[in-house]
Design a protein around this motif. Structure first.
Motif, mmCIF file in Angstrom:
data_model
loop_
_atom_site.group_PDB
_atom_site.id
_atom_site.type_symbol
_atom_site.label_atom_id
_atom_site.label_comp_id
_atom_site.label_asym_id
_atom_site.label_seq_id
_atom_site.Cartn_x
_atom_site.Cartn_y
_atom_site.Cartn_z
ATOM 1 N N LEU A 151 12.722 -5.440 15.143
ATOM 2 C CA LEU A 151 12.546 -5.880 13.729
ATOM 3 C C LEU A 151 12.638 -7.343 13.832
ATOM 4 N N LEU A 152 13.432 -7.936 14.787
ATOM 5 C CA LEU A 152 13.710 -9.461 14.707
ATOM 6 C C LEU A 152 12.176 -10.055 14.615
ATOM 7 N N LEU A 153 11.319 -9.584 15.029
ATOM 8 C CA LEU A 153 9.733 -10.205 15.243
ATOM 9 C C LEU A 153 8.836 -9.593 14.370
ATOM 10 N N ARG A 154 9.418 -8.908 13.335
ATOM 11 C CA ARG A 154 8.477 -8.088 12.518
ATOM 12 C C ARG A 154 7.412 -8.845 11.610
ATOM 13 N N ARG A 155 7.851 -10.270 11.218
ATOM 14 C CA ARG A 155 6.951 -11.107 10.477
ATOM 15 C C ARG A 155 6.074 -11.699 11.458
ATOM 16 N N ARG A 156 6.360 -12.030 12.660
ATOM 17 C CA ARG A 156 5.588 -12.860 13.732
ATOM 18 C C ARG A 156 4.653 -12.099 14.521
ATOM 19 N N PHE A 157 5.062 -10.951 14.822
ATOM 20 C CA PHE A 157 4.167 -9.884 15.682
ATOM 21 C C PHE A 157 4.247 -8.283 14.950
ATOM 22 N N PRO A 158 3.922 -8.224 13.949
ATOM 23 C CA PRO A 158 4.124 -6.988 13.068
ATOM 24 C C PRO A 158 3.376 -5.766 13.993
ATOM 25 N N LEU A 159 2.210 -5.981 14.449
ATOM 26 C CA LEU A 159 1.452 -4.836 15.138
ATOM 27 C C LEU A 159 2.167 -4.552 16.362
ATOM 28 N N ALA A 160 2.660 -5.622 17.043
ATOM 29 C CA ALA A 160 3.445 -5.233 18.540
ATOM 30 C C ALA A 160 4.960 -4.490 18.185
ATOM 31 N N VAL A 161 5.274 -5.041 17.069
ATOM 32 C CA VAL A 161 6.582 -4.216 16.585
ATOM 33 C C VAL A 161 6.515 -2.977 16.134
ATOM 34 N N LEU A 162 5.248 -2.683 15.513
ATOM 35 C CA LEU A 162 4.977 -1.219 15.184
ATOM 36 C C LEU A 162 4.848 -0.359 16.249
ATOM 37 N N CYS A 163 4.012 -0.920 17.345
ATOM 38 C CA CYS A 163 3.744 -0.114 18.596
ATOM 39 C C CYS A 163 5.051 0.165 19.073
ATOM 40 N N ILE A 164 6.026 -0.760 19.393
ATOM 41 C CA ILE A 164 7.161 -0.503 20.018
ATOM 42 C C ILE A 164 8.086 0.488 19.313
ATOM 43 N N VAL A 165 8.219 0.113 18.088
ATOM 44 C CA VAL A 165 8.985 1.480 17.349
ATOM 45 C C VAL A 165 8.614 2.573 17.259
ATOM 46 N N THR A 166 7.191 2.773 17.244
ATOM 47 C CA THR A 166 6.445 4.048 17.190
ATOM 48 C C THR A 166 6.707 4.736 18.259
ATOM 49 N N VAL A 217 6.417 0.132 9.701
ATOM 50 C CA VAL A 217 5.110 0.414 8.956
ATOM 51 C C VAL A 217 4.947 -0.517 7.782
ATOM 52 N N TYR A 218 5.902 -0.826 7.108
ATOM 53 C CA TYR A 218 5.969 -1.930 5.959
ATOM 54 C C TYR A 218 5.604 -3.133 6.243
ATOM 55 N N SER A 219 6.270 -3.560 7.298
ATOM 56 C CA SER A 219 5.986 -4.963 7.886
ATOM 57 C C SER A 219 4.623 -5.168 8.346
ATOM 58 N N ALA A 220 4.009 -4.346 8.914
ATOM 59 C CA ALA A 220 2.702 -4.255 9.669
ATOM 60 C C ALA A 220 1.668 -4.361 8.298
ATOM 61 N N ALA A 221 1.885 -3.517 7.344
ATOM 62 C CA ALA A 221 1.033 -3.312 6.153
ATOM 63 C C ALA A 221 1.021 -4.930 5.595
ATOM 64 N N VAL A 222 2.183 -5.595 5.258
ATOM 65 C CA VAL A 222 2.446 -6.682 4.590
ATOM 66 C C VAL A 222 2.243 -8.009 5.248
#
Length: 431
Positions: free
Chosen positions: A92-107, A129-134
């Protein structure tokens, strides 16, 4: 039809790889907030994993029917749960910079989490999910990734949502509302920022276009000045000489008039060269046939270079000015722009000599050196010619600007022995 489908698929892939909006600016406050979120969720989930190691969960799967759900036990189970919690929360530290990559890792971490301890990664999954959408600028890829992640987590063997104590229900209602409000505000700020960037870009493009137009106008003005000034000055000198000797020496007057005619033809030829470059696009749209092709070839002939110095000096000699040409060093091919600049230096210097130093002697020196080209024009001084006026120095200024394009320099000034000197140095690539 298959080709059309393949092309459509390729186009969709290209569009998916292109960002639909500018990436958000990561401010210091936003970075601090993400660190706080990651630490909070990380500490809570790691503590949860350590606290629930070796525990057994009893869940009611039907009225009166209970099922014992084991949790990972032992040191290995504890390390496994702590690792899942650390990976999910740390991403989640990178949720703004790389939101899609973070979503894949957390999923992936959520899918690997046992059903009995789904709380380890579930909350991180919601935030991802929220970070990827925003925050994701790749709208097409985001619209495809969000449903896939939700469906994978919802239909996996871990589809049982974590049990939340009753005292936290209020938080689960208020927190999403606050997050939604922050998301709407962020979206509005990003929209306003995007509009500001677009306006700034449009203003920058308009300014660049204006500067380009001004530069092109100045370049065309220099070309026309070089062409017209030289040839018209020669024609004035020859016409004045013909007028004075018309009655006493008709033959010599005729030769002077022939020189005027030759100068006029040379001026028209060079003007066609310049104007051909300006009207090339419009003429290409409406031309057709061999005659048009031949005309275009004449108008788009190469600009003069050092190989035409003899012709230039010959026209100047016809005015009565004695000019000596000296070329030293081994000649070698030069870029057309450099040759044109050197030619214009000689042309402008000799034109000034004809206008302001009638009766003088001039010398032109072209020296090929290993690292640069040296062009020097000197004269011995004389009286102003017929029709000469005080110059405004625009020709020499134009030469300096022309040479500056090639990192060249121009030095001008009066000589100690009398007369005037013009010297140009143009750097060359070492052969």
């Amino acid at each position: 039809m298959p080709n059309r489908l393949r092309n459509a698929a390729r186009q969709a892939v290209r569009e998916a790889r292109l960002p639909g909006s500018p990436p958000p600016r990561l401010t210091r406050r936003a970075w601090q907030f993400d660190v706080l979120v990651a630490l909070t969720i990380g500490i809570a989930t790691v503590y949860y994993g350590i606290d629930n190691a070796d525990n057994v969960v009893v869940r009611e799967v039907a009225p009166g029917v209970e099922r014992v759900v084991p949790r990972p036990n032992g040191l290995g189970g504890m390390v496994f749960m702590v690792t899942l919690a650390a990976v999910a929360s740390g991403a989640l530290l990178l949720r703004r910079r790389f939101p899609l990559a973070v979503l894949c890792i957390v999923t992936a971490a959520t899918l690997a989490t046992p059903q009995s301890v789904l709380r380890l990664t579930f909350y991180a999954f919601v935030i991802a999910v929220y970070s990827a959408a925003v925050y994701s600028p790749y709208r097409v890829a985001t619209l495809a990734a969000l449903p896939v992640s939700v469906v994978l987590v919802g239909t996996s063997g871990n589809s049982v949502t974590p049990i939340v104590p009753n005292e936290y229900i209020a938080l689960l209602i208020l927190v999403p509302m606050a997050v939604a409000a922050v998301g709407l505000r962020t979206w509005k700020l990003r929209t306003d920022e995007g509009r500001t960037r677009l306006s700034a870009l449009e203003r920058a493009q308009a300014e660049a276009l204006r500067r380009a137009v001004e530069h092109e106008r100045a370049r065309i003005a220099r070309e026309l000045h070089d062409v017209v000034t030289h040839n018209v000055s020669v024609m004035i000198i020859q016409a004045g000489a013909a007028r004075k000797i018309m009655e006493t020496s008709p033959d010599q007057a005729g030769e002077a008039l022939l020189a005027v005619e030759a100068g006029g033809r040379a001026a028209m030829t060079e003007l066609r060269h310049v104007m051909g470059l300006l009207t090339m696009d419009s003429e290409d749209e409406g031309t057709g046939g061999d005659a048009d092709i031949a005309g275009a070839a004449v108008e788009l002939a190469p600009q003069p270079g050092l190989d035409q110095l003899e012709t230039l000096i010959g026209r100047v000699r016809d005015t009565g000015l004695r000019v000596d040409l000296t070329m030293t060093g081994p000649p070698r091919p030069l870029p057309p722009g450099v040759e044109l600049a050197a030619y214009r230096v000689v042309q402008e210097a000799l034109t000034n000599t004809v206008k302001h130093a009638s009766g003088a002697m001039a010398a032109v020196t072209v020296e090929y050196r290993p690292d640069h080209l040296r062009v020097e024009v000197t004269d011995t001084g004389g009286r102003p010619g017929a029709g000469a006026t005080t110059g405004n120095g625009r020709g020499l200024i134009g030469l300096s600007e022309r040479l500056a394009v090639y990192d060249g320099t121009l030095e001008t000034g009066r000589r100690l022995t009398g007369g005037y000197r013009v010297e140009a140095l143009i750097p060359l690539e070492t052969p």
